[in-house]
Design a protein around this motif. Structure first.
Motif, short mmCIF file in Angstrom:
data_model
loop_
_atom_site.label_atom_id
_atom_site.label_comp_id
_atom_site.label_asym_id
_atom_site.label_seq_id
_atom_site.Cartn_x
_atom_site.Cartn_y
_atom_site.Cartn_z
N THR A 1 0.68 -1.35 0.13
CA THR A 1 -0.08 0.06 0.18
C THR A 1 0.95 1.42 0.08
O THR A 1 2.14 1.09 0.34
CB THR A 1 -0.99 -0.01 1.32
N SER A 2 0.19 2.53 -0.37
CA SER A 2 0.90 3.49 -0.15
C SER A 2 0.81 3.70 1.40
O SER A 2 -0.04 3.34 2.01
CB SER A 2 0.51 4.86 -0.96
N ALA A 3 2.07 4.55 1.94
CA ALA A 3 2.09 4.66 3.58
C ALA A 3 0.85 5.08 4.08
O ALA A 3 0.37 6.12 3.70
CB ALA A 3 3.27 5.74 3.71
N THR A 4 0.32 4.43 5.05
CA THR A 4 -0.75 4.72 5.78
C THR A 4 -0.31 5.26 7.08
O THR A 4 0.79 5.30 7.58
CB THR A 4 -1.59 3.44 6.33
N PRO A 5 -1.32 6.05 7.82
CA PRO A 5 -0.86 6.86 8.92
C PRO A 5 -0.28 5.71 10.17
O PRO A 5 0.70 5.98 10.89
CB PRO A 5 -2.23 7.30 9.42
N GLU A 6 -0.51 4.43 10.04
CA GLU A 6 -0.24 3.63 10.91
C GLU A 6 1.25 3.47 10.84
O GLU A 6 2.19 3.15 11.71
CB GLU A 6 -0.80 2.08 10.95
N GLN A 7 1.71 3.40 9.57
CA GLN A 7 3.04 3.14 9.52
C GLN A 7 3.96 4.47 9.65
O GLN A 7 5.09 4.48 10.32
CB GLN A 7 3.47 2.94 7.77
N CYS A 8 3.09 5.59 9.20
CA CYS A 8 4.14 6.82 9.82
C CYS A 8 4.41 6.81 11.30
O CYS A 8 5.31 7.22 11.98
CB CYS A 8 3.50 8.16 9.51
N ALA A 9 3.17 6.16 11.93
CA ALA A 9 3.05 6.34 13.29
C ALA A 9 4.22 5.36 14.06
O ALA A 9 4.75 5.60 15.20
CB ALA A 9 1.71 5.70 14.03
N GLN A 10 4.78 4.47 13.28
CA GLN A 10 5.97 3.62 13.78
C GLN A 10 7.06 4.67 14.46
O GLN A 10 7.66 4.26 15.26
CB GLN A 10 6.58 2.80 12.85
#
Lengths: 475, 761
Positions: free
Chosen positions: B120-129
């Motif tokens: 997927t294109s980056a989701t907020p969950e991934q940025c949240a890492q």
């Protein structure tokens, strides 16, 4: 000249008037104006104290009605035109059925206690606004059988029993002396208990509404509405409709009776109103305090080895599931619905819709509505492929003998159906659109409650290619 | 098999965190996958480019993704990599909740099975890492246990720095529904961030700069082009997506002038305020004030002072009480050079730096140097444990003596760090998230327009820890305008200048000279009036009562009285409202916004009245009343002055008799000439310039801007006030105290009979 001596005062006054006009009208307001419901003012009508009019004990409830009619001579004729009395609506075309016919509680089948006219009158008519409806031969033309008290008792001491008669022990004189305009409890006496118990049927009507907090119902809790503020209408013709017994939308109550359709501050929310019913966002969950029944399996009824447990199993009724704080199911609904009528053929291989709402993504009049969905397993004729209403509470009924064949034979005979003698159970579905227990606006759904990966709406099932937040709404 | 185990481990590394955020709360329906269904399947490759199914070697994400995407281009055009964070493709692009890839994920053809390709294109969950508190899931938001103790290292970039720097939280959840231990939480009905609640995710604004689907941000465009239609094709883009992400501006999507109608001077506000100045009224996450990273012991917090937390360091972070705070509005030069007020938090940070290069020493290196066999180095432990109880309490974990610092310095040098030294800098962190909608945004003018407002007061940035050097301003802080970093008695502060550079804020900014000049002028006039009146009262009995015969004469026409009183009324209203705008702390009659509106409206009435009056005087030739006569003018002027300073006290007659032909004495003529030809136009012109500062900012700045024009307008208003005082006093010098006043009220004045007053009309 002397007339113009103080003309300069006129000039200053003109400037002040201009200034006030500018500040009050021309200047953009600090807070954007919103189109709200007109400020609600409770209709505080005092009901005449009736206690002086009644001094002697009443022998029968019909005597009470006769006494009412002495001063309110039109009241009974008015009530007798309404569905509270007839349990039948006006003539209407039922989709998929020829001609016009009158349908209503009196002749329809549902998936709770199934049918009134299968010899179950005496048990069901406890909630009839009349006295003595015990069989199909009840005389609907006798004015004295109209029950004024069930709606107008303000004492809280009036109870109804078998055949709609007052329960034994009711002091009719005291009740008659204490009549008034209908209170929440009067409507709730029947409507909160539909389906045989508190909150069973509707999911958005139960006795929380007798004295709700604003979080339970913003209209009744915060604004102190009574039922009749919205369900108004003179001459006893109460506005409102239930999709369970009706297929059309006239003489109904709607949010936009008071609120504008464009009453949100956010343009984007206003754009939603052409596809989303108000209730969809403003009733985020139902049965928030009192559980409601969501599943009813009649096929398990009659097991002598199971203990009764009112929210899970009753020998006479079968197995149930109750739920609270339930997320509604969402379907397109244009105000009309299909209806299963007695004798309609079914396909037992799949669930039978009893009253599915009409409308789809292409229907301009349809909006996405929240529904309580009630699923049941109920008996049908294996050979004739029709739903058969069992006699339950009536004489020889299932609740007395626990014999399905006998109950179905009697029920079929009552409603005029052929019964082959072979029965099975089929899943049936009823839809109950939600309109009560509206929450304060702070608790309304937000974007991500419906849109996005965790949204509660299934866009594909609703007929969209994909989430309209990405692809745009319906054209 | 060892290799396989490692492979599973590597791919699974980022996943536990993702899995935990994708659990759906009870009551919600199924979570719909965000994975791109079109992504083709592919083989998993090792460093040599061989399938790991056959080689058994370790997975190389670069080689695997690089088979189609230009990994070298992506990594070299990746802001994360430029910042030293070598995140791999999967950490940002594997769909949340995807099961870890194992050898069973591969099909018989050696490619990943279709259902395992969850990209997927980056989701907020991934940025949240890595990026602080970004919360997209249903369960109530709460502070992670390690929120205060986790420090980013070269090998472990996971941290909460972004939230800790400002208190920003990116979540669509309503604040009242969170589990934050927050003051007045239950009354906070709005979401943490309005964009998050409206499904605008991180990548909606921080997207690949060469994404051909996005044409709202074209870099390096020509002035005559709004958009460049020549773009990469999608296949070119998919091969080489630029990972230097755009920081979209609010105005890339919003048209601020389409709303904000309630604001007077809308354009001016948009020009000098960032959107966040009003749309981030407060922040709700814990924000740091002073960080100390010089002693990064495991499990210890590096934040010494929080800006908005109660309780002490020993408590778990989630047990401490948060109070929302308003970020500090500070002027800052934007990219295009215009100074603009934006919200900031200011934080002082101390850390070990290599003196030669000035580069901070990686926390992991410092931590390794402090530890010996996974325990605190015994020499250090002995020094730190001042109460000798065998434990290092939070208050002991600080290098507060030279001895302790030297020991850590030695330990660092022993582990290969050249010339380590402690340095501190105070940095400004700009607030960009935590946006609220119109309902909760700052609306009251007084929030900024007032001496005691969000623009005033010095900002505390902690105390210099014992034995630490003074901090210097960080890169962003040193570009702030209108103030400076100051350390007084060990207290670090941002001292605001009395006035913001280049910005003039009504009600807040004052120009000392204009206030002083106005006040002096007004005081002198008032003093003069008081003394003069006192003398008149003292001498009233000594004056001989002259009862010259008088006659009632119709002196002022209806229109003359109309325009006079309109002028008086509007000028008084203008002064009242003007003083409320300029001195809102002293004058609060109508409310700031009303004062501005009334001021603007009444000014229009006054100018219209003035022009109509001018037309009347010109057309009726009444203007000659105001023009001094040529003969004997100076003589009469002196005579009038002498009368006011002497004759009036002894009961001398007026030197110049008032007649229908001559209503004004020479002194009045001079005064009104000055008033109407100098002061009045000055006020009108400066007022109009201030008003149009919104409309033609270029013209406006070229003539000096608000900081010049506004004080002039201010002085003018003091002069008007001065005139008003003298004028009102001098009308008492007629035949009787009130005869001049009543003449202006009804038109008739008492004039001496010995003048030729025979004809009328």
């Amino acid at each position: 000249m002397s007339k113009l001596r103080h003309f300069w005062v006129v000039g200053i006054v003109a400037v002040v008037v201009g200034l006030v006009f500018y500040l009050g009208i021309v200047r953009p307001p600090l807070e954007p104006e919103r189109e709200l419901a007109p400020k609600y003012e409770p209709k505080t009508r005092d009901h005449v104290d009736h206690s002086p009019y009644f001094t002697d004990a009443f022998a029968t409830p019909q005597d009470v009605t006769r006494a009412c009619l002495e001063c309110h001579p039109e009241a009974a004729t008015e009530v007798m035109k309404t569905q509270h009395w007839t349990w039948l609506g006006d003539e209407v075309e039922v989709p998929g059925h020829p001609g016009k016919q009158r349908i209503g509680k009196a002749n329809l089948i549902n998936n709770f206690c199934i049918a009134v006219n299968a010899g179950n009158y005496a048990g069901c008519t406890k909630c009839h606004a009349g006295y003595g409806w015990r069989d199909k031969d009840f005389d609907f033309s006798r004015q004295e059988n109209v029950d004024c008290l069930v709606c107008h008792d303000n004492t809280g001491n009036y109870l109804k029993g078998e055949g709609g008669m007052p329960a034994p022990g009711v002091d009719l004189l005291a009740v008659a002396q204490g009549v008034g305009y209908p209170k929440r409890e009067n409507c709730g006496y029947c409507h909160n208990y539909g389906g045989g118990g508190l909150g069973v049927k509707h999911g958005d009507l139960d006795n929380t509404l007798d004295n709700p907090s604003e979080n339970d119902d913003v209209h009744m809790g915060r604004e102190k509405f009574t039922c009749t503020e919205c369900h108004s209408g003179g001459h006893h013709n109460v506005k409102g409709r239930s999709m369970s017994v009706s297929v059309e939308d006239s003489n109904n109550v709607g949010c936009t009776d008071c609120h504008g359709e464009q009453s949100h501050r956010d343009e984007r929310l206003n754009a939603h109103t052409k596809s989303i019913a108000c209730q969809t966002c403003h009733i985020p969950t139902f049965a928030r305090r009192v559980p409601t029944k969501t599943d009813w399996d009649w096929s398990k009824a009659g097991d002598p080895n199971r203990a009764d447990d009112v929210h899970h199993y009753l020998k006479i009724k079968g197995e149930f599931v109750y739920g609270t704080e339930i997320v509604p199911e969402y379907h397109w609904f244009n105000g009309t619905s299909e209806r299963y009528l007695l004798g309609d053929k079914i396909d037992p291989s799949k669930p039978v819709d009893i009253n599915n709402p009409l409308g789809d993504v292409r229907d301009r009049n349809a909006r996405i509505w929240p529904f309580k969905v009630h699923r049941a397993k109920q008996p049908y004729d294996l050979d004739n492929k029709v739903l058969v209403p069992p006699r339950t509470s009536g004489e020889g009924g299932f609740w007395h003998k626990f014999d399905w064949n006998e109950a179905l034979r009697l029920g079929a005979q009552d409603v005029g159906l052929d019964y082959s003698g072979h029965y099975g159970f089929v899943e049936t579905i009823m839809y109950w659109p939600l309109s009560h227990m509206v929450t304060p606006k702070e608790q309304a759904l937000g974007c991500d409650d419906c849109h996005g990966s965790q949204g509660r709406l299934n866009w594909k099932d609703l007929g969209y290619d994909q989430d309209p937040i990405v692809a745009g709404g319906r054209p | 098999m060892n290799n396989l185990a490692r492979f599973i481990l590597i791919v699974a590394l980022p996943l536990p965190l993702l899995a935990s955020t994708s659990e759906s709360a009870p009551g919600t329906t199924s979570v719909q996958s965000v994975a791109n269904p079109m992504h083709p399947s592919f083989a998993l490759l090792d460093e040599q480019g061989h399938s790991i199914q056959t080689s058994g070697a370790e997975l190389s994400v670069n080689k695997t993704c690089g088979a189609c995407h230009d990994a070298d281009y992506i990594n070299s055009n990746n802001q994360h990599w430029v910042d030293g964070i070598h995140a791999n493709c999967l950490q940002c692009h594997m769909a949340p909740g995807t099961p870890a890839w194992t050898i069973d994920s591969l099909g018989p053809d050696g490619l990943l099975r279709k259902e395992a390709v969850q990209l997927t294109s980056a989701t907020p969950e991934q940025c949240a890492q890595c990026h602080g508190l970004v919360h997209a899931a249903r369960p109530p938001l709460s502070l992670p246990d390690d929120f205060s103790t986790r420090m980013a290292t070269g090998t472990d970039p996971q941290e909460y720095d972004w939230t800790r720097a400002t208190g920003e939280i990116f979540s669509g959840q309503k604040i009242e529904e969170s589990y934050l231990n927050l003051q007045d939480r239950d009354s906070q009905k709005q979401p943490f961030d309005a964009h998050a609640s409206r499904m605008v995710s991180c990548s909606s604004c921080h997207y690949s700069s060469n994404n051909p689907a996005r044409n709202d941000h074209v870099q390096g465009q020509l002035s005559y082009l709004q958009k460049d239609p020549r773009k990469l094709t999608f296949s070119q883009y998919l091969q080489r997506p630029n990972h230097k992400l755009v920081n979209a501006q609010c105005t890339d999507c919003h048209s601020p002038l389409a709303g904000h109608k309630f604001l007077t001077q809308r354009e001016r506000h948009m020009e000098v305020l960032s959107c966040q100045a009003c749309h981030v009224p407060s922040l709700h996450g814990p924000a740091a004030k002073l960080e100390d990273r010089t002693l990064p012991l495991p499990g210890a917090s590096d934040i010494r002072t929080w800006r908005n937390l109660e309780g002490d360091d020993g408590q778990p972070i989630s047990a401490r009480f948060i109070s929302a705070y308003s970020p500090f509005l500070l002027p800052h030069a934007e990219i295009n050079g215009t100074p603009r007020l934006s919200p900031f938090n200011l934080v002082t940070r101390y850390e070990w730096v290599e003196a030669g290069t000035g580069r901070p020493v990686d926390i992991a290196v410092v931590r390794a140097a402090l530890l010996q066999n996974d325990a605190i180095h015994p020499r250090l432990s002995a020094l730190l444990d001042t109460n000798a109880n065998g434990h290092i309490e939070p208050q002991e974990a600080v290098l507060d003596t030279q001895e302790k610092q030297n020991l850590v310095k030695d330990l660092l040098m022993a582990s290969g760090v050249a010339q380590p030294e402690i340095r501190g800098h105070s940095e400004a962190f700009k607030v960009a998230h935590g946006i609220v909608g119109a309902e909760t945004a700052v609306r009251d003018c007084e929030a900024c327009h007032g001496r005691d407002s969000r623009l005033s007061g010095d900002i505390d940035i902690g105390e210099v820890p014992h034995a630490f050097p003074s901090p210097t301003a960080g890169p962003v802080a040193s570009t702030l305008l209108g103030g400076q970093l100051a350390i007084t008695d060990g207290r670090i502060q941002w001292k605001r200048a009395d006035d913001f550079h280049e910005l003039y804020v009504f009600g807040y900014s004052r120009r000392g000279w204009s206030d002083l000049a106005g006040l002096v002028l007004f005081s002198f006039a008032s003093l003069f009036v008081l003394l003069h009146a006192g003398r008149r009262i003292a001498t009233r009995n000594r004056r001989k009562q002259v009862h010259s015969e008088t006659v009632r004469v119709y002196l002022y026409s209806t229109y003359e009285r109309l325009w006079h009183w309109l002028m008086a009324f509007t000028v008084i209203l203008l002064m009242l409202t003007g003083f409320e705008v300029h001195y809102p702390d002293y004058v609060t009659l109508l409310g700031y916004r009303n004062a501005v509106s009334i001021h603007n409206f009444v000014a229009v009435v006054m100018v219209a009245n003035a022009f109509l009056a001018l037309f009347y005087h010109l057309s009726s030739n009444a203007i000659r009343q105001f023009i001094p006569g040529r003969s004997r003018f100076l003589e009469e002027l002196l005579a009038q002055a002498k009368y006011y300073s002497y004759g009036i006290f002894i009961g001398a007659p007026h030197p110049i008799k008032k007649t229908r032909q001559r209503k004004l004495n020479p002194l009045q003529q001079v005064t009104y000439l000055g008033l109407l030809n100098v002061l009045f136009p000055l006020q009108v012109i400066t007022g109009v310039i201030i008003w149009m500062s919104s409309r033609w900012p270029g013209v406006f700045e070229s003539i000096g801007g608000l900081k010049f024009i506004a004080p002039v307008h201010n002085v003018g208003s003091w002069m008007f006030l001065t005139f008003l005082v003298i004028h009102v006093y001098l009308i008492t010098t007629g035949h009787t105290l009130t005869s001049n006043l009543s003449a202006m009220v009804d038109g008739y004045d008492e004039l001496d009979k010995d003048h030729d007053e025979t004809t009328e009309g």
